[in-house]
Design an enzyme around this catalytic site. Sequence first.
Site, short mmCIF file in Angstrom:
data_model
loop_
_atom_site.label_atom_id
_atom_site.label_comp_id
_atom_site.label_asym_id
_atom_site.label_seq_id
_atom_site.Cartn_x
_atom_site.Cartn_y
_atom_site.Cartn_z
N THR A 1 59.92 27.42 30.37
CA THR A 1 58.83 27.63 31.11
C THR A 1 58.40 29.45 30.49
O THR A 1 57.26 29.41 30.29
CB THR A 1 58.95 27.65 32.62
OG1 THR A 1 59.32 26.36 32.98
CG2 THR A 1 57.51 27.84 33.42
N VAL A 2 59.32 30.12 30.86
CA VAL A 2 59.10 31.58 30.73
C VAL A 2 59.06 32.14 29.44
O VAL A 2 57.93 32.61 28.87
CB VAL A 2 59.84 32.48 31.72
CG1 VAL A 2 59.53 34.09 31.57
CG2 VAL A 2 59.93 32.22 33.00
N GLU B 1 62.60 43.93 34.28
CA GLU B 1 61.57 44.22 35.42
C GLU B 1 61.36 42.63 35.98
O GLU B 1 61.26 42.30 37.16
CB GLU B 1 60.28 44.57 34.85
CG GLU B 1 59.01 44.62 35.82
CD GLU B 1 59.31 45.42 37.20
OE1 GLU B 1 59.25 46.34 36.84
OE2 GLU B 1 59.62 44.80 38.20
N VAL C 1 63.59 40.71 39.27
CA VAL C 1 63.15 40.71 40.64
C VAL C 1 61.72 40.54 40.70
O VAL C 1 60.63 41.47 40.05
CB VAL C 1 63.54 42.21 41.12
CG1 VAL C 1 63.38 41.97 42.56
CG2 VAL C 1 64.98 42.40 40.87
N GLY D 1 59.62 38.38 40.27
CA GLY D 1 58.71 37.73 38.97
C GLY D 1 57.83 38.84 38.34
O GLY D 1 58.44 39.80 37.69
N GLY E 1 58.24 20.31 43.60
CA GLY E 1 58.92 21.18 42.47
C GLY E 1 59.17 22.58 42.69
O GLY E 1 59.65 23.38 41.85
N ASP F 1 70.12 33.57 45.45
CA ASP F 1 69.15 34.28 44.43
C ASP F 1 68.36 35.56 45.03
O ASP F 1 68.45 36.80 44.24
CB ASP F 1 67.93 33.31 44.30
CG ASP F 1 66.92 33.77 43.70
OD1 ASP F 1 66.87 33.81 42.28
OD2 ASP F 1 65.79 33.94 44.04
N LYS G 1 68.91 39.52 43.60
CA LYS G 1 67.88 40.55 43.30
C LYS G 1 67.83 41.42 44.27
O LYS G 1 67.65 42.91 43.70
CB LYS G 1 66.37 39.78 43.85
CG LYS G 1 66.07 38.79 42.99
CD LYS G 1 64.97 37.89 43.49
CE LYS G 1 64.58 36.62 42.25
NZ LYS G 1 63.77 35.74 42.94
N GLY H 1 56.36 31.74 38.31
CA GLY H 1 55.46 31.11 37.84
C GLY H 1 55.38 31.60 36.35
O GLY H 1 56.00 32.56 35.80
#
Lengths: 384, 384
Positions: A10-11, A122, A125, A127, A180, A194, A198, A295
């Site tokens: 995705t990323v 960067e 943390v 996004g 999702g 998670d 961070k 995202g």
Amino acid sequence: MKIGVVGLGTVGFGVVEILTQQKERLEKQIGEEVTVKYGCSLDEVTLPEGIIYTQDFNDVINDDEVDVVVELIGGTTIAKKIIIEALKKGKNVVTANKALIAHDGQEIFETAAKHHAKFYYEASVGGGIPVVVPAKEDLIANEIEKIEGILNGTTNFILTLMETDNLDFDEALTIADGLGYVEADASLDLDGIDAAHKIQILAMNAFEIFFDFDKIKATGIRSVTKKDMDYAKKLGYRIKLIAQAKKIENGYGIDVSPTLISLKDMVANVNQAYNVVEITCNYLENVLFYGKGAGRYVTASAVVSDIMKTHQQDMWKHDYQYVENIYPITKSKYYVRCDHSLDIDYETYFSQDHDHIYITNQIELNDLLEQLQGETYNLFKVRG
Amino acid sequence: MKIGVVGLGTVGFGVVEILTQQKERLEKQIGEEVTVKYGCSLDEVTLPEGIIYTQDFNDVINDDEVDVVVELIGGTTIAKKIIIEALKKGKNVVTANKALIAHDGQEIFETAAKHHAKFYYEASVGGGIPVVVPAKEDLIANEIEKIEGILNGTTNFILTLMETDNLDFDEALTIADGLGYVEADASLDLDGIDAAHKIQILAMNAFEIFFDFDKIKATGIRSVTKKDMDYAKKLGYRIKLIAQAKKIENGYGIDVSPTLISLKDMVANVNQAYNVVEITCNYLENVLFYGKGAGRYVTASAVVSDIMKTHQQDMWKHDYQYVENIYPITKSKYYVRCDHSLDIDYETYFSQDHDHIYITNQIELNDLLEQLQGETYNLFKVRG
């Protein structure tokens, strides 16, 4: 600069897309060529023209032309190997891999320093929210005293859902899963792991310390009930999963735990999958960074800014164009209070005493003013 | 680096203090000596030992050793002369002077570029909140579509006071003035001119354009009445002075005007003298920067980060110390729901059905758990 992107999920694919779509603008900004030379992934993908596809990350690491390796496969085994080997060859590395930095950050940082390579993260943390870099560079004047944040979008989404839809934890989890929002290993999110990864990254930089990840006590949101949420609300609070790090008398206090926040507090109003980081420091007092915590393009945006940062020239040349076409923003929703009723499309209307009050639909100011000729009125824009 | 600070008022003296107090830490961060060589001001002030006091800015500009000139006298005449002359000598310049940049930015930027000098101005917008630099460097992947912000603390303070104390504009203004929130030239704040200076600076960088300041239509808060505030609230809105800049079909829409904001919106919850900037862009979507918009050390913090930025080495060496003393944060206020009443100091208590609900005072977790032995309970931290 020649870039190799390892991991095209995705990323990773988002990063390739942004670097392709924004190539010309980015090259102007940093004053040099920006080229993605490799895309590396085990699953075959179709890459934009000119990018070499490979399944072997060694192709990327062993190419002397590549000077930035972007690691986006995640996990702590192969990802670590790729990063360490790339750094040992003096290549700059950019990653979003929070678990790896939390567990093996010290070793990676020391490898980077030894080989005079840059290592930026960067995107690990918050996004795409700029917070890792600003906390270090822009707050440099300050001694940071405390960091608090909502750092996990999934749990914040579930907590918001419990409140808005009047659900208990299990019910909200089922819905979030269906949408999702829940990863294969749900425990990472739900048990605060998670968020702990961070806060470790933020705490390391804020306090200039290394420490073992297992020192962070993380409590997730499984114990949050609808009943407690209702009681909290009655008292003027909302329950959020807060990651916190601060200087305490005998060291550093760091943990992740469900926490009641006053509804008057900005942090309590961070809902859905949004993230927030609030930093308290000696000169600047408190400063808050807020935005989407996940995202494809959101996270890729932060990765790309790190990639550019590895070759940071002076971006502040200000070679801008002079323009004439600057206008007030006259098309808007408006709040109108007037003496008579109006012939306009509106979203809300009511009258009280001798006042007629409207929230209009989007309208050009002149069209509205025409209706108000000869009337006594007051008028403001409405955002949105 | 050798620094000359010209202007030793509130912010200027704050900059000297920070650079003196944080000298050692800053030198470690950027890997070189950080020395204030001159403090320049017409009013005589007592400076920390070792700093040369002068009333003549030429002493600063003509000293070849000085490589960063900090202009903090304000105004658009002598300040401009100092900045232009310093840049022409190839010195880097840092300022907080928003009016000057709004009016003469293009000339100053072009002078800086021509003489290969750096010109930074983070403190000109949002006081100490990092926003000028992050909007350019950290959002570099993005095309910025829109910027909205509460950029003037004085007017936001007055609007907050009108609401909380049920006052009309003139009454709130009198109180704000008494508290020192209103400048000698009140029109700069009240008529939206200060906010217009700031949105011009943000718009220039976001859209990479120059334009004349007088193109910005600024409407201040004099027309905001308590009556309209009440109607707005009834509809679920709060009135804020919003500065806005966005791309529109035929150019750029930029203005400052009182605007209704939904109470559900983070921006509506920015009260008192706080500032906020929300940036909407194509990949990162929306990101928000929030903090104190003014104050000696708040603004000085941004000036110091700009000064460091002129000599930006790699701050990311991560030469941190490994520490063992990491603890959960156990001293806190707690929310407790349990079966029986407790013998503890509390802030709030009520009972409902068979539940006893407490918000405790600050207490050590172990002391609280002792009280709860054998009970059924649920427990969360409370922020603050």
